[in-house]
Design an enzyme around this catalytic site. Structure first.
Site, short mmCIF file in Angstrom:
data_model
loop_
_atom_site.label_atom_id
_atom_site.label_comp_id
_atom_site.label_asym_id
_atom_site.label_seq_id
_atom_site.Cartn_x
_atom_site.Cartn_y
_atom_site.Cartn_z
N GLY A 15 0.85 -1.15 -0.13
CA GLY A 15 0.01 0.00 0.08
C GLY A 15 0.87 1.31 0.09
O GLY A 15 0.31 2.27 0.45
N SER A 16 1.90 1.36 -0.73
CA SER A 16 2.64 2.40 -0.59
C SER A 16 1.89 3.64 -1.46
O SER A 16 2.09 4.73 -1.18
CB SER A 16 3.99 2.33 -1.31
OG SER A 16 3.90 2.21 -2.57
N ASN B 23 -7.99 3.14 -11.74
CA ASN B 23 -6.92 2.02 -11.43
C ASN B 23 -5.56 2.65 -11.93
O ASN B 23 -5.52 3.20 -12.78
CB ASN B 23 -7.25 0.87 -12.05
CG ASN B 23 -6.05 -0.22 -11.80
OD1 ASN B 23 -5.55 -0.30 -10.73
ND2 ASN B 23 -5.31 -1.12 -12.97
N LEU C 51 -5.56 -6.61 -6.70
CA LEU C 51 -5.09 -7.62 -7.63
C LEU C 51 -6.39 -8.50 -7.87
O LEU C 51 -5.99 -9.33 -8.99
CB LEU C 51 -3.92 -8.52 -6.93
CG LEU C 51 -2.48 -7.49 -6.99
CD1 LEU C 51 -1.55 -8.56 -6.45
CD2 LEU C 51 -2.07 -6.78 -7.95
N GLU D 250 4.44 6.90 -9.70
CA GLU D 250 2.91 6.56 -9.19
C GLU D 250 2.37 7.34 -7.80
O GLU D 250 1.43 7.94 -7.83
CB GLU D 250 2.65 4.94 -8.67
CG GLU D 250 3.10 4.18 -10.09
CD GLU D 250 2.55 2.72 -9.40
OE1 GLU D 250 1.78 2.51 -8.81
OE2 GLU D 250 3.43 1.66 -10.20
N HIS E 239 -1.70 1.39 -13.39
CA HIS E 239 -1.03 0.32 -14.06
C HIS E 239 0.38 0.88 -14.17
O HIS E 239 0.67 1.66 -14.57
CB HIS E 239 -1.60 -0.18 -15.18
CG HIS E 239 -1.08 -1.54 -15.79
ND1 HIS E 239 -1.28 -2.76 -15.07
CD2 HIS E 239 -0.04 -1.71 -16.47
CE1 HIS E 239 -0.62 -3.60 -15.69
NE2 HIS E 239 0.11 -3.01 -16.63
C1 GAR Z 1 1.86 -0.63 -8.05
O1 GAR Z 1 2.94 -0.73 -8.71
C2 GAR Z 1 0.67 -0.90 -8.88
O2 GAR Z 1 0.98 0.07 -10.14
C3 GAR Z 1 0.57 -2.17 -9.20
O3 GAR Z 1 0.93 -2.81 -7.87
C4 GAR Z 1 1.82 -2.06 -7.23
C5 GAR Z 1 1.32 -1.84 -5.76
O4 GAR Z 1 2.13 -1.30 -4.89
N1 GAR Z 1 -0.45 -2.68 -9.61
C6 GAR Z 1 -0.70 -3.42 -10.69
O5 GAR Z 1 0.22 -4.22 -11.01
C7 GAR Z 1 -2.20 -3.56 -11.11
N2 GAR Z 1 -2.10 -4.49 -12.23
P1 GAR Z 1 1.67 -0.68 -3.56
O6 GAR Z 1 1.21 -1.63 -2.83
O7 GAR Z 1 3.10 -0.31 -2.83
O8 GAR Z 1 1.05 0.48 -3.67
#
Ligand code: GAR
Length: 187
Positions: free
Chosen positions: A12-13, A102, A85, A174, A104
């Site tokens: 969850g960053s 979302n 996910l 992001e 990506h």
């Molecule tokens: C992020 O990089 C996001 O873009 C990716 O999961 C990571 C979650 O990081 N999402 C996907 O790949 C969706 N297809 P986080 O838990 O540190 O926010």
């Protein structure tokens, strides 16, 4: 106040960057953080930030069951998937049309679809010899990673860089652009 509900599956960053960005906002409030994983770091972050956090299983996520009813009761202005996910179900896409977004970690339409998440995406980008990658923020529709694109931002991929190095650069984008984009959609 505009109400935002976050969905996340992992550390969850991104959720944290969003929480921090809107912490003192008078216009936008993160009202709930939902996770399919009871051990997800994001629930700890919710707790530390004083935001209600809740995990759910497949039954609770089914049509007309608790998560559906909860979302209908809250009636959020925006539902934000941040590293969520599970497939977001069609009935929720339809109920909250144009209100689910979302992020990506690649430049869609490349490197999207089922199974393309997290490090798998960056591994594919590096294996293909891409010279750039980045982020795509998009609306969620019934198909994985195919909804209308709201914003893309890019970073370079240099020869010899590892998927982990690319992941770090992409994650930085992001954290910078997701909160801003949420704000621009709501205000
Ligand atoms: C992020 O990089 C996001 O873009 C990716 O999961 C990571 C979650 O990081 N999402 C996907 O790949 C969706 N297809 P986080 O838990 O540190 O926010």
């Amino acid at each position: 106040m505009k109400k935002v509900v976050l969905f996340a599956s992992g550390g969850g960053s991104n959720a944290q960057a969003i929480i921090d960005y809107f912490k003192d906002s008078r216009k936008i409030e993160i009202v709930l953080i939902l996770s399919n994983n009871p051990n997800a770091g994001v629930l700890e972050r919710a707790k530390n930030s004083g935001i209600p956090g809740l995990s759910f299983n497949k039954f609770a996520f089914a049509k007309a069951n608790s998560i559906h009813l909860l979302l209908q009761a809250i009636n959020p202005d925006l539902i934000v998937l941040a590293g969520f996910l599970w497939k977001f179900p069609d009935f929720l896409v339809q109920d909250f049309e144009q209100k689910v977004i979302n992020i990506h970690p690649a430049l869609l339409p490349k490197y999207g679809g089922k199974g393309m998440y997290g490090i798998h995406v960056h591994t594919a980008v590096v294996a293909a010899g891409e010279q750039e990658s980045g982020i795509t923020i998009h609306y969620v529709n019934e198909n994985y990673d195919e909804g209308a694109i709201i914003r893309q931002e890019r970073c370079s991929v240099k020869p010899g860089e590892t998927p982990q190095q690319v992941a770090a650069k992409v994650l930085e984008l992001e954290h910078l652009y997701y909160p801003q984009t949420i704000e621009s959609l709501l205000i």
